[in-house]
Write a protein that holds these residues in place. Sequence first.
Motif, PDB file in Angstrom:
ATOM      1  N   ILE A 147      -6.265 -10.503  -6.648  1.00 11.42           N
ATOM      2  CA  ILE A 147      -6.469  -9.067  -6.874  1.00 11.42           C
ATOM      3  C   ILE A 147      -5.133  -8.370  -7.089  1.00 11.42           C
ATOM      4  O   ILE A 147      -5.005  -7.473  -7.935  1.00 11.42           O
ATOM      5  N   LEU A 148      -4.112  -8.799  -6.325  1.00  8.54           N
ATOM      6  CA  LEU A 148      -2.794  -8.196  -6.464  1.00  8.54           C
ATOM      7  C   LEU A 148      -2.265  -8.353  -7.885  1.00  8.54           C
ATOM      8  O   LEU A 148      -1.607  -7.459  -8.421  1.00  8.54           O
ATOM      9  N   PHE A 149      -2.583  -9.476  -8.500  1.00 16.10           N
ATOM     10  CA  PHE A 149      -2.175  -9.697  -9.888  1.00 16.10           C
ATOM     11  C   PHE A 149      -2.860  -8.716 -10.836  1.00 16.10           C
ATOM     12  O   PHE A 149      -2.261  -8.248 -11.797  1.00 16.10           O
ATOM     13  N   THR A 150      -4.094  -8.418 -10.577  1.00 13.89           N
ATOM     14  CA  THR A 150      -4.843  -7.533 -11.477  1.00 13.89           C
ATOM     15  C   THR A 150      -4.321  -6.104 -11.444  1.00 13.89           C
ATOM     16  O   THR A 150      -4.529  -5.356 -12.409  1.00 13.89           O
ATOM     17  N   VAL A 151      -3.659  -5.710 -10.351  1.00 13.39           N
ATOM     18  CA  VAL A 151      -3.143  -4.338 -10.257  1.00 13.39           C
ATOM     19  C   VAL A 151      -1.676  -4.265 -10.684  1.00 13.39           C
ATOM     20  O   VAL A 151      -1.039  -3.238 -10.495  1.00 13.39           O
ATOM     21  N   VAL A 209      -5.959  -6.243   0.030  1.00 14.34           N
ATOM     22  CA  VAL A 209      -5.531  -5.581  -1.204  1.00 14.34           C
ATOM     23  C   VAL A 209      -6.724  -4.830  -1.766  1.00 14.34           C
ATOM     24  O   VAL A 209      -7.742  -5.431  -2.124  1.00 14.34           O
ATOM     25  N   GLU A 210      -6.579  -3.527  -1.838  1.00 19.20           N
ATOM     26  CA  GLU A 210      -7.664  -2.672  -2.308  1.00 19.20           C
ATOM     27  C   GLU A 210      -7.411  -2.274  -3.759  1.00 19.20           C
ATOM     28  O   GLU A 210      -6.549  -1.445  -4.054  1.00 19.20           O
ATOM     29  N   PRO A 211      -8.149  -2.865  -4.721  1.00 19.52           N
ATOM     30  CA  PRO A 211      -7.860  -2.611  -6.140  1.00 19.52           C
ATOM     31  C   PRO A 211      -8.135  -1.183  -6.585  1.00 19.52           C
ATOM     32  O   PRO A 211      -7.554  -0.715  -7.561  1.00 19.52           O
ATOM     33  N   GLU A 241       0.817  -1.212   0.000  1.00 23.88           N
ATOM     34  CA  GLU A 241       0.000   0.000   0.000  1.00 23.88           C
ATOM     35  C   GLU A 241       0.847   1.257   0.000  1.00 23.88           C
ATOM     36  O   GLU A 241       0.483   2.278  -0.587  1.00 23.88           O
ATOM     37  N   GLN A 242       2.026   1.174   0.648  1.00 22.22           N
ATOM     38  CA  GLN A 242       2.898   2.340   0.731  1.00 22.22           C
ATOM     39  C   GLN A 242       3.727   2.558  -0.536  1.00 22.22           C
ATOM     40  O   GLN A 242       4.283   3.637  -0.722  1.00 22.22           O
ATOM     41  N   CYS A 243       3.809   1.544  -1.385  1.00 25.98           N
ATOM     42  CA  CYS A 243       4.715   1.617  -2.544  1.00 25.98           C
ATOM     43  C   CYS A 243       3.997   1.721  -3.881  1.00 25.98           C
ATOM     44  O   CYS A 243       4.657   1.754  -4.927  1.00 25.98           O
ATOM     45  N   SER A 244       2.709   1.716  -3.886  1.00 29.15           N
ATOM     46  CA  SER A 244       1.982   1.668  -5.152  1.00 29.15           C
ATOM     47  C   SER A 244       1.999   3.014  -5.859  1.00 29.15           C
ATOM     48  O   SER A 244       2.349   4.046  -5.287  1.00 29.15           O
TER      49      SER A 244
END
Length: 418
Positions: free
Chosen positions: A166-170, A139-141, A119-122
């Motif tokens: 979900i992490l894969f989708t982002v 994981v919040e898309p 979350e801090q690195c996106s």
Amino acid sequence: MEHLPVEIIGDILSRLGTARDVVGLSATCRKWREAYKKYLHTLSFKFGDWPRDITARQLEILITQTISQTVGLQCLSIHMGSAHEFAAVPVIAWLMYTRKTLQSLSYNGHTIPNVNVPEQCSRHKLQALDLDHHSIIRVEPTYLRFTCLKSLSLRHVIISALDLSILFTVCPRIESLTLDVVEIVTSDSQSSMELSSPTLKCIFAEKVSVEKIILEADNLESLHLLNDSNIGFLKLNGKGSLQHLKIDDIVATHLEIGANLDNLKVIDVSYFMIKLPKFYQMISRASKLRTLRLWAVAFVCKDDLFIDVESIAVSFPELKHLALNYDIRDGLLYALRGSSTLENVNVLELGWTIISDNFRLWVFGMIRRCPNLKKLVIHGVLSGMKTDEQSQMVTNVTSSVLRLMRKYIHVDVRFVYD
């Protein structure tokens, strides 16, 4: 040294490997301090590099002071393991300070409370993320987005199957995924893990347990399933880009790796049990296969079947590297046997799990069937031997192979005994 450009000095400091050395050398002179502040691009903090009596609070201050003096950090590695527990506030401060320039982050440390590192690195330049001993709670898309991330490594991480999907989708550009001792949490409503990516090229999974995995990866080139992984069902849906399949010491009830295996070049299977008809059906389509390794593979079949050279030669005309081990069950030899030749095989590895006189005969027969052989490797297991008779068999095999190879002086012969 005084004529070196300050940018070059910054690159030298970045290659030292440990932050402790960087801090020490940056005090050499004013020019080196300038290089440290403006042109340092890599910092690595490891527990073993600092005094053992240093406290977590002292480390937090030291890391904060070191990072805050840089302006363009690209690679940051913090590996403290379970030795120290950091407070959440300084960890968040490190990530927020560097996230606009950071391209690679490797973090192994405990925080109180837990910090959601992704979350801090996106939404920035991060290309490689390696998390160890970490929990990804949610994981919040709608918020997370890794537009540049190509490599994701999760080691000793707790994450739900849904959050991993979900992490894969982002991560629209991800190419490599490593799962090592990852605890994948599933629920009754979400018992399977579905991963979909058009850019994924490599998956490395070790000691992972999940009931069902469905991979939607059109460009997957390498699939490695290793070391005590327990997978009930795995299905790969792709366009035939798989080149390297490695299965080592896993439990898998059902495997489907796609109908199109035209590009598969390496099959490496060891310490694995699989139904013989299913195995042939799976690999027989790999017409471009260059390397085949079957080591301690238990084939489940109704009849006393064996793998014959004819099937290998016809199915894999481009085969160059063949590695097989030998086993005895109920007094029968379950190994390659037949009369056809393997014209293109130039590297041959043969081994035993239970030594007997039949092994020597099998080696001789295999050498004759490989007319273009350049290298022969004999693998053996010595640790389990308890009788003088078994030891004598090893001696006989070794001396017999050496005598035989006098006729094949162009072949490089090696013995590997464990």
